[in-house]
Design a protein around this motif. Structure first.
Motif, PDB file in Angstrom:
ATOM      1  N   ASP A 231       2.070   2.086  -3.531  1.00  0.00           N
ATOM      2  CA  ASP A 231       1.024   2.581  -4.428  1.00  0.00           C
ATOM      3  C   ASP A 231       0.535   3.915  -3.871  1.00  0.00           C
ATOM      4  OD1 ASP A 231      -1.268   3.143  -5.874  1.00  0.00           O
ATOM      5  OD2 ASP A 231      -1.976   1.078  -5.909  1.00  0.00           O
TER       6      ASP A 231
ATOM      7  N   LEU B  97      -3.236   4.805  -3.960  1.00  0.00           N
ATOM      8  CA  LEU B  97      -3.990   4.089  -2.935  1.00  0.00           C
ATOM      9  C   LEU B  97      -3.652   4.616  -1.554  1.00  0.00           C
ATOM     10  CD1 LEU B  97      -5.809   1.790  -1.945  1.00  0.00           C
ATOM     11  CD2 LEU B  97      -3.834   0.252  -2.113  1.00  0.00           C
TER      12      LEU B  97
ATOM     13  N   TYR C  80       0.824  -1.203   0.000  1.00  0.00           N
ATOM     14  CA  TYR C  80       0.000   0.000   0.000  1.00  0.00           C
ATOM     15  C   TYR C  80       0.861   1.258   0.000  1.00  0.00           C
ATOM     16  CZ  TYR C  80      -4.104  -2.881   1.223  1.00  0.00           C
ATOM     17  OH  TYR C  80      -5.109  -3.809   1.235  1.00  0.00           O
TER      18      TYR C  80
END
Length: 420
Positions: A147, A150, A144
Motif C-alpha cells: 500500500d 500508507l 504496508y
C-alpha cells in the motif's frame, strides 16, 4: 455523567433517545513507548479472538449472535503521547426487545469475560491462538509495503519525528514481533490491566444508575491517576529533512510534514481547523483547486492536521517528474494563506462544512464517543457542541492568517518510480 469506579477508572454515561442501540467503548490508555505499540496491538487481536469461556472464534461469534447480533471488535490508536487500546461493543437496546432478561447486562458481562479472563493457560496466552494472531499481524505489516500511500505516510512520520516512540506506527512494527512470546504478552496484559487509565463510555437510551450498577462487576484495582500531558510537543530541528525512495510504482507520492503549533482545543485550534479546510481539507481547498484541478498535476492532494502532536501533513499522488513543480505550487498556496489571500466565499463555506461535520458526528454513536473521549483526555471535560460551533463562528480571516504564519515545512518524503 461521570462515575468513578475506582482510582483511574471512570464510567461516562451519555443518555440519549436518538439511537436504537447502546454503544460501549472501553478505552485503556498507557504512555506511548517505543516498545509497547506492537505488543498492545497483538494483545488487542487476542482479546477479540477468544477467551476462557469462549475458547474459539466460533464460540465467541455464537455468543454475539445470542446477544441479538451484537458487534464486537478491538482497535489500537495513538494520540499524542498516549497509546490507546479500545474494546467496542454495539448492542440493541433492551427497550426494543420483549425478553425479560437484560441484554445490556449480558453484554457488560460479555465484556467483563473478554477483558478479565482471556484464553490463558499456565501464565501464557493459548499458544495456538497466539501463534495464529502473531502471523496475522506479520502479514498485516508486510502489506504496508504494497500500500504505497500508507507506506509513504509512515515513512514521512519516521522522517519527521526525532522521538522513536513517535516514529513507530500505532499498530507497531514487524521487527518487534520476534521479541514477543505468549508468556511475555501475558505479562504485558497484566501490566495493562493494573496500570492503564481506563475510561468506559456508553451512549444510548440508558441511565447512569443502571450502568453504574452493571459495571460494578468489573474488578479493576486502583491505579495512579494520569498526571502527564497527552499532547506531544517535542521540537524538531531547524533544518528541513528530505528523503527520496525509488520503488516500482506507476504513481509517485510526494508527502510533506509541517510544524503548526495548533493543539486540540487550544486558543488557535478553531482557526487551525478553518485553515486546514481552506488549505487542503476540502474539495474547494487551495490544494485541490490549484494542484489537482487547475494544473492537473495530482491524482489527489490533501492536508490533515494532527492536533495532538501539533503537525500537519500534505499527501499527493503525482507523476514523479512533476515533484519540484508540485512542491512549489504547494508552497505558493501556503504563502497566500500567510498573506491572507483566500476568498471570503471559501472561508464561509469552510466554516459551514466544519459545523456540518460536527452535527453529523452527533448522529453516529461511534463518532460521538470518539469525540467525547478526545475531549476527556485533552481537557478533562466534555465540550458542548454549541460552544464548539460558536467558537468556529467567531474565527476571523485574521485568525486564520495568524495560524498560517506559524506553519513551517519540516520534512519532505518522495516515493517515485525508476522511470522518474
Amino acid at each position: 455523567m461521570a462515575v468513578k469506579l475506582t482510582d483511574g477508572v471512570t464510567l461516562h454515561v451519555l443518555p440519549t433517545k436518538k439511537f436504537k442501540t447502546v454503544r460501549i467503548k472501553i478505552k485503556l490508555k498507557a504512555p506511548l513507548r517505543e516498545d509497547n505499540s506492537t505488543s498492545r496491538t497483538l494483545l488487542a487481536s487476542l482479546l477479540e479472538t477468544n477467551s476462557q469461556k469462549y475458547p474459539t472464534q466460533t464460540a465467541m461469534r455464537s455468543e454475539l449472535s445470542r446477544l441479538y447480533g451484537a458487534s464486537f471488535y478491538t482497535d489500537v490508536t495513538k494520540k499524542g503521547t498516549a497509546h490507546i487500546l479500545t474494546l467496542d461493543l454495539n448492542v440493541v437496546n433492551d427497550k426494543f426487545l420483549s425478553e425479560s432478561d437484560s441484554v445490556l447486562n449480558q453484554s457488560v458481562a460479555f465484556l467483563e469475560e473478554v477483558l478479565f479472563r482471556p484464553n490463558v493457560q499456565e501464565g501464557a496466552f493459548h499458544e495456538e491462538t497466539f501463534n495464529r494472531e502473531r502471523e496475522n499481524l506479520r502479514d498485516e505489516y508486510s502489506s504496508y509495503y504494497d500500500d504505497k500511500q500508507l507506506y509513504a505516510a509512515l515513512a514521512l512520520q519516521e522522517l519527521y519525528f526525532d522521538d522513536p516512540a513517535q516514529q513507530i506506527p500505532s499498530r507497531g512494527r514487524e521487527e518487534d514481533l520476534e521479541k514477543i512470546t505468549a508468556r511475555s504478552l501475558y505479562m504485558d496484559y497484566q501490566k495493562m490491566l493494573q496500570e492503564d487509565i481506563v475510561d468506559i463510555l456508553v451512549v444510548g437510551d440508558v441511565t447512569e444508575d443502571e450502568l453504574a450498577k452493571a459495571f460494578r462487576i468489573f474488578s479493576f484495582s486502583p491505579r495512579k491517576e494520569a498526571g502527564s500531558q497527552v499532547f506531544y510537543a517535542g521540537k524538531q530541528g531547524m533544518d528541513k529533512k528530505e528523503k527520496t525512495e525509488i520503488h516500482p510504482v506507476a504513481q509517485a507520492k510526494l508527502n510533506l510534514a509541517y510544524d503548526t503549533g495548533v493543539y486540540y482545543h487550544a486558543e488557535n485550534y478553531y482557526a487551525g481547523q478553518v485553515f486546514n479546510g481552506l488549505f487542503g481539507g476540502y474539495p474547494h481547498s487551495k490544494l485541490f483547486t490549484n494542484v489537482r484541478e487547475k494544473e492537473s498535476l495530482a491524482y489527489y492532494a490533501s492536508s490533515f492536521m494532527d492536533t495532538f502532536r501539533g503537525t500537519m501533513t500534505v499527501e499527493t499522488g503525482i507523476e514523479g517528474m512533476d515533484a519540484p513543480k508540485v512542491e512549489r505550487i504547494i508552497a505558493q498556496q501556503l504563502e497566500e494563506m500567510q498573506n491572507g489571500l483566500f476568498e471570503e466565499e471559501a472561508f464561509l463555506q469552510t466554516k459551514e462544512m466544519l459545523k456540518n461535520g460536527l452535527y453529523q458526528s452527533e448522529d453516529s454513536p461511534g463518532g460521538y464517543l470518539e469525540r467525547v473521549y478526545a475531549n476527556i483526555i485533552a481537557k478533562g471535560s466534555i465540550i458542548p457542541l454549541d460552544e464548539w460551533i460558536e467558537k468556529i463562528d467567531r474565527v476571523t480571516k485574521a485568525d486564520v492568517q495568524d495560524v498560517a504564519q506559524n506553519i513551517s515545512l519540516k520534512a519532505r518524503f518522495l516515493l517515485k518510480g525508476e522511470s522518474d
